[in-house]
Design an enzyme around this catalytic site. Structure first.
Site, mmCIF file in Angstrom:
data_model
loop_
_atom_site.group_PDB
_atom_site.id
_atom_site.type_symbol
_atom_site.label_atom_id
_atom_site.label_comp_id
_atom_site.label_asym_id
_atom_site.label_seq_id
_atom_site.Cartn_x
_atom_site.Cartn_y
_atom_site.Cartn_z
ATOM 1 N N GLY A 1 41.739 40.776 41.175
ATOM 2 C CA GLY A 1 40.854 40.262 40.183
ATOM 3 C C GLY A 1 40.861 38.858 40.259
ATOM 4 O O GLY A 1 40.283 38.379 38.975
ATOM 5 N N SER A 2 40.842 38.088 41.240
ATOM 6 C CA SER A 2 40.570 36.776 41.172
ATOM 7 C C SER A 2 39.140 36.368 41.003
ATOM 8 O O SER A 2 38.663 35.455 40.222
ATOM 9 C CB SER A 2 40.817 35.845 42.467
ATOM 10 O OG SER A 2 39.865 36.339 43.561
ATOM 11 N N ASN A 3 38.373 37.258 41.294
ATOM 12 C CA ASN A 3 36.863 37.036 40.920
ATOM 13 C C ASN A 3 36.438 37.344 39.450
ATOM 14 O O ASN A 3 35.928 36.852 38.629
ATOM 15 C CB ASN A 3 35.759 37.981 41.826
ATOM 16 C CG ASN A 3 35.650 37.386 43.066
ATOM 17 O OD1 ASN A 3 34.844 36.481 43.247
ATOM 18 N ND2 ASN A 3 36.129 37.937 44.151
ATOM 19 N N ASN B 1 27.381 44.395 43.176
ATOM 20 C CA ASN B 1 28.563 44.261 43.739
ATOM 21 C C ASN B 1 28.529 43.087 44.809
ATOM 22 O O ASN B 1 27.622 42.396 45.080
ATOM 23 C CB ASN B 1 28.589 45.595 44.595
ATOM 24 C CG ASN B 1 29.804 45.571 45.441
ATOM 25 O OD1 ASN B 1 30.966 45.182 45.061
ATOM 26 N ND2 ASN B 1 29.738 45.781 46.828
ATOM 27 N N LEU C 1 37.006 49.301 44.827
ATOM 28 C CA LEU C 1 36.948 50.139 46.268
ATOM 29 C C LEU C 1 36.569 51.389 46.357
ATOM 30 O O LEU C 1 36.661 52.019 47.356
ATOM 31 C CB LEU C 1 38.545 50.032 46.677
ATOM 32 C CG LEU C 1 38.796 48.350 46.787
ATOM 33 C CD1 LEU C 1 40.382 48.059 47.572
ATOM 34 C CD2 LEU C 1 37.705 47.510 47.686
ATOM 35 N N HIS D 1 30.364 41.797 48.281
ATOM 36 C CA HIS D 1 30.711 42.353 49.620
ATOM 37 C C HIS D 1 31.109 41.014 50.442
ATOM 38 O O HIS D 1 30.425 40.046 50.462
ATOM 39 C CB HIS D 1 29.654 43.084 50.303
ATOM 40 C CG HIS D 1 30.283 43.807 51.442
ATOM 41 N ND1 HIS D 1 31.188 44.737 51.458
ATOM 42 C CD2 HIS D 1 30.350 43.321 52.842
ATOM 43 C CE1 HIS D 1 31.605 45.034 52.655
ATOM 44 N NE2 HIS D 1 31.105 44.442 53.465
ATOM 45 N N GLU E 1 32.862 33.355 47.233
ATOM 46 C CA GLU E 1 32.797 34.327 46.190
ATOM 47 C C GLU E 1 32.996 33.518 44.853
ATOM 48 O O GLU E 1 32.422 33.669 43.943
ATOM 49 C CB GLU E 1 33.612 35.264 46.258
ATOM 50 C CG GLU E 1 33.429 36.204 47.555
ATOM 51 C CD GLU E 1 34.249 37.304 47.425
ATOM 52 O OE1 GLU E 1 35.207 37.464 46.649
ATOM 53 O OE2 GLU E 1 33.994 38.367 48.592
ATOM 54 N N ASP F 1 27.348 49.706 49.993
ATOM 55 C CA ASP F 1 26.627 48.388 50.732
ATOM 56 C C ASP F 1 25.460 48.284 50.991
ATOM 57 O O ASP F 1 24.794 47.607 51.696
ATOM 58 C CB ASP F 1 27.549 47.899 51.891
ATOM 59 C CG ASP F 1 29.030 47.811 51.268
ATOM 60 O OD1 ASP F 1 29.545 47.233 50.163
ATOM 61 O OD2 ASP F 1 29.945 48.154 52.060
HETATM 62 C C1 GAR Z 1 36.604 40.127 47.445
HETATM 63 O O1 GAR Z 1 36.806 39.613 48.459
HETATM 64 C C2 GAR Z 1 35.407 41.370 47.156
HETATM 65 O O2 GAR Z 1 34.465 40.601 48.052
HETATM 66 C C3 GAR Z 1 35.941 42.352 48.270
HETATM 67 O O3 GAR Z 1 37.365 42.566 47.719
HETATM 68 C C4 GAR Z 1 37.946 41.195 47.223
HETATM 69 C C5 GAR Z 1 38.523 41.267 45.765
HETATM 70 O O4 GAR Z 1 39.091 40.246 45.655
HETATM 71 N N1 GAR Z 1 35.040 43.532 48.024
HETATM 72 C C6 GAR Z 1 35.212 44.365 48.927
HETATM 73 O O5 GAR Z 1 35.610 44.358 50.062
HETATM 74 C C7 GAR Z 1 34.261 45.655 48.449
HETATM 75 N N2 GAR Z 1 33.664 46.413 49.585
HETATM 76 P P1 GAR Z 1 39.721 39.781 44.058
HETATM 77 O O6 GAR Z 1 40.346 41.105 43.314
HETATM 78 O O7 GAR Z 1 40.640 38.790 44.133
HETATM 79 O O8 GAR Z 1 38.313 39.513 43.345
#
Ligand code: GAR
Length: 189
Positions: A12-14, A101, A84, A103, A173, A144
């Site tokens: 969940g950093s984003n 989303n 996911l 990616h 991101e 996607d």
């Molecule tokens: C992110 O890099 C995102 O782009 C990816 O999961 C990571 C989640 O990081 N998403 C996918 O691969 C979706 N197909 P986070 O939990 O630290 O935000």
């Protein structure tokens, strides 16, 4: 006040970057963190920032439970940030053009089932790509494949591991996802 809901399955950093952008901001706020993973670190972030979290099972995604919870919030935007599971048709139909989303690659390359997180970066490394990047797109019924909103590339010529690539991509991101969300909310809805 625009209402945002975030779906995340992992750290969940984003999600946290988005939460912080809207903290003490009258333009919008995050009203719910939804996760299918009861051990996801994103839940700690929700708690830290006093945001309601909803934990659900894979079945709940299609049996109406998740849709009902979303409807209670009435979001302007649903953000998948490291979510996911496949997003169900029933929710996509109820919220047309309101689900986005991120990616961690330059779609249409390195997308589709099984292409998430570190798997993406491993494939990019194996193919000796000199650049990769991020894609922010609308969500449709196929993994996607929804319309692109934004892409940004980064050179990875000096990266020797999937982890190094992941770090570069995550940096992009964190920089662009909150900004793009702000633009979407300001312009579209
Ligand atoms: C992110 O890099 C995102 O782009 C990816 O999961 C990571 C989640 O990081 N998403 C996918 O691969 C979706 N197909 P986070 O939990 O630290 O935000």
């Amino acid at each position: 006040m625009k209402r945002i809901v975030i779906f995340a399955s992992g750290s969940g950093s984003n999600a946290e970057k988005i939460i912080l952008q809207y903290k003490n901001n009258s333009q919008g706020n995050v009203f719910g963190i939804f996760t299918n993973n009861p051990n996801a670190k994103v839940l700690e972030k929700a708690k830290k920032h006093n945001i309601e979290s909803v934990i659900f099972s894979k079945d709940d995604l299609s049996n109406g439970f998740v849709l009902e919870k979303i409807n209670e919030i009435k979001p302007d935007l649903i953000v998948l940030a490291g979510f996911l599971l496949k997003f169900p048709k029933a929710i996509i139909e109820k919220y047309p053009n309101k689900i986005i989303n991120i990616h961690p690659a330059l779609l249409p390359k390195y997308g589709g089932k099984g292409m998430y997180g570190i798997n993406v970066h491993k494939a990019v490394l194996e193919n000796k790509e000199t650049e990769t990047g991020i894609t922010i797109h609308y969500v449709n019924e196929n993994y996607d494949e929804g319309a692109f909103i934004f892409q940004k590339s980064v050179t990875i010529e000096k990266c020797h591991s999937a982890e190094e690539i992941a770090e570069k991509v995550l940096e992009l991101e964190h920089l662009y996802f909150p900004q793009i969300i702000k633009e979407i909310l300001n312009s579209k809805i």
